[in-house]
Design a protein around this motif. Structure first.
Motif, PDB file in Angstrom:
ATOM      1  N   CYS A 206     108.590  65.488  13.137  1.00 40.76           N
ATOM      2  CA  CYS A 206     107.290  65.641  13.790  1.00 40.76           C
ATOM      3  C   CYS A 206     106.185  65.145  12.862  1.00 40.76           C
ATOM      4  CB  CYS A 206     107.056  67.094  14.197  1.00 40.76           C
ATOM      5  SG  CYS A 206     106.981  68.219  12.807  1.00 40.76           S
ATOM      6  N   GLU A 212     101.100  71.362  13.056  1.00 37.69           N
ATOM      7  CA  GLU A 212     102.053  70.796  14.031  1.00 37.69           C
ATOM      8  C   GLU A 212     103.492  71.157  13.612  1.00 37.69           C
ATOM      9  OE1 GLU A 212     101.659  69.101  16.776  1.00 37.69           O
ATOM     10  OE2 GLU A 212     103.433  67.828  17.059  1.00 37.69           O
ATOM     11  N   LYS A 215     104.187  74.707  14.310  1.00 38.86           N
ATOM     12  CA  LYS A 215     104.394  74.943  15.761  1.00 38.86           C
ATOM     13  C   LYS A 215     105.871  74.692  16.122  1.00 38.86           C
ATOM     14  CE  LYS A 215     103.629  71.947  19.069  1.00 38.86           C
ATOM     15  NZ  LYS A 215     102.961  70.810  19.684  1.00 38.86           N
TER      16      LYS A 215
END
Ligand code: ATP
Length: 441
Positions: A206, A212, A215
């Motif tokens: 990612c 991010e 997450k």
């Protein structure tokens, strides 16, 4: 439960695994080989079901994960880049009394676990867990290679190949199931700590933005925890344990273990880690190939962060066995029953001709042949029906189909449910639909 009772429970499960062809000791006729195990006809079905469910949920049912199957032997530079050559070690001590060898961090109260002698250990030495072998005819340091101690490095080494051939876009994952080898100092607890085992690993790439990455880390922890519950593992025995800061590898931004309450203690089934951009950067450095990724949408080049759920197929199999095992008190007896989830159960249905005459065996064989096209089913025509039920309960078969006197006239059979022990009368031509619904397949 007391330690004695728990030890007894584990011994009973190990003995059932052997007796019912789930798991045997490797090369048993030669006295075995410590830390190595063979799966028998029922064990192999069980483990294959578990691996297939992992593959279905992690690769096939998703649009953002690709699969690979990499070689076990790799260029030895891989293991320099990954840090394994330098630091994949366990601290080890020898007992000077009985010469037993143990992991220093497994010794309690300075006492030898084998002979009980106190405080008679050698200095701690560091022992590399990778198995070495040689490629080609020369057995020297230039031809030395390692049996991979984890499957994920094959994924990192192929990152560029996948990006260049599969039109993947960050965020995406690459998954693999395969053998891994570790020369564990003390293989123990049945298959839990083996020297040869299978891993089910996925690297999820990612954006290198901490929020991010976090997450996705949270997402994969929940996904993976839920996966075991979905296939029947009891919630109260499954724990998601967040690592303390001082437990983290120096490059990791977060790590959590999924642990299961085995009779021998609470122990790790799977680890989920936020490995940041460590692996791709290290492999770029060591291979001199730029493994950074060009993000077209953002018009940016970067090293993605990696979230890794890393599970063991053998540990999962053992957890499914232990979790399913139950001794149920009935009015007049105790029955041993493996309450496997239907998707996990090695045999989905058993077929019994009530007696071996009056056309019943022929009908049973016909039913077996028909159902075999869809599931692993088993025909048992030996002994009293009650005993046949018990034999199937013990291996966790969800349904038993009996061909009886009525079958010949009415073309119906009884289907007995493993858990409720209730029976339904079902038309033979409806059997497949009936089982499909019940097995959810
Ligand atoms: P442990 O601390 O129990 O040795 P680990 O933290 O070293 O395990 P990882 O390197 O995170 O394990 O490996 C990922 C998964 O691979 C583990 O969660 C486990 O399911 C499996 N695994 C690792 N070592 C073994 C082994 N010796 N036998 C069976 N499975 C293993």
């Amino acid at each position: 439960m007391s330690k004695n009772v728990l030890d007894q429970k584990m011994a009973t499960i190990v003995s059932l695994c052997r007796r019912r062809a789930f798991i045997f000791q490797s090369s048993e006729i030669y006295g075995g080989l410590n830390g190595c195990w063979d799966y028998g006809p029922l064990g192999v079905e069980l483990k294959r079901n578990i691996k297939a469910l992992w593959w279905k949920d992690m690769v096939m049912n998703r649009t953002d994960v690709e699969g690979v199957d990499c070689s076990i032997l790799m260029n030895p530079r891989v293991w320099e880049a990954s840090g394994h050559v330098q630091s994949f070690t366990d601290p080890m001590v020898d007992c000077m009394q009985c010469r037993g060898r143990f992991r220093a961090d497994h010794i309690q109260n300075k006492q030898c676990p084998t002979c009980g002698t106190k405080d008679k250990f050698t200095e701690v030495r560091h022992f590399n867990l990778m198995f070495k072998t040689f490629v080609g005819a020369m057995e020297d340091s230039t031809s030395q290679v390692f049996l991979r101690p984890e499957t994920c490095q094959g994924i990192f080494a192929n990152f560029d190949n996948i990006v260049n051939t599969c039109r993947v876009k960050v965020p995406f994952g690459i998954a693999q199931i395969g053998k891994a080898f570790r020369n564990e100092i003390n293989p123990r607890n049945f298959t839990f700590r083996s020297r040869e085992f299978e891993q089910m690993e996925m690297e999820f790439f990612c954006k290198p933005d901490p929020a991010e990455a976090d997450k996705w880390f949270q997402y994969w922890k929940q996904e993976r925890y839920g996966w075991y519950i979905k296939y029947g593992i009891k919630k109260e025995r499954l724990h998601l344990r967040e690592h303390e800061k001082n437990e983290l590898a120096h490059y990791a931004a977060g790590c959590a273990d999924i642990e299961y309450d085995f009779p021998f203690g609470c122990a790790e089934l799977e680890g989920i880690a936020n490995r940041t951009d460590y692996d791709l950067k290290r492999h770029s450095e060591f291979s001199k190939k730029d493994l950074s990724y060009f993000d077209q949408a953002a018009n940016q080049r970067y090293f993605p962060y990696v979230i890794e759920p890393s599970a063991g197929a053998d540990r999962a199999t053992l957890a499914f066995i232990v979790d399913a095992y139950e001794e149920e008190k009935l009015e007049e007896e105790t029955r041993t029953v493996m309450r496997f989830h239907p998707a996990v159960a090695p045999v989905k249905a058993a077929i019994f001709p009530l007696v071996n005459k009056d056309g019943m065996p022929e009908i049973a064989v016909k039913i077996q042949q028909e159902l075999k096209k869809h599931w692993n089913v088993f025909l048992d025509d030996k002994g009293a029906v009650g005993r046949r039920y018990r034999r199937q309960d013990e291996i966790g078969t969800p349904f038993c189909i009996t061909v009886d006197g009525e079958t010949v006239q009415a073309q119906t059979v009884t289907v007995r449910d493993r858990d409720s022990m209730k029976q339904d009368r079902v038309a033979i031509d409806q059997l497949q639909t009936y089982l499909s619904k019940k097995l959810n397949t």
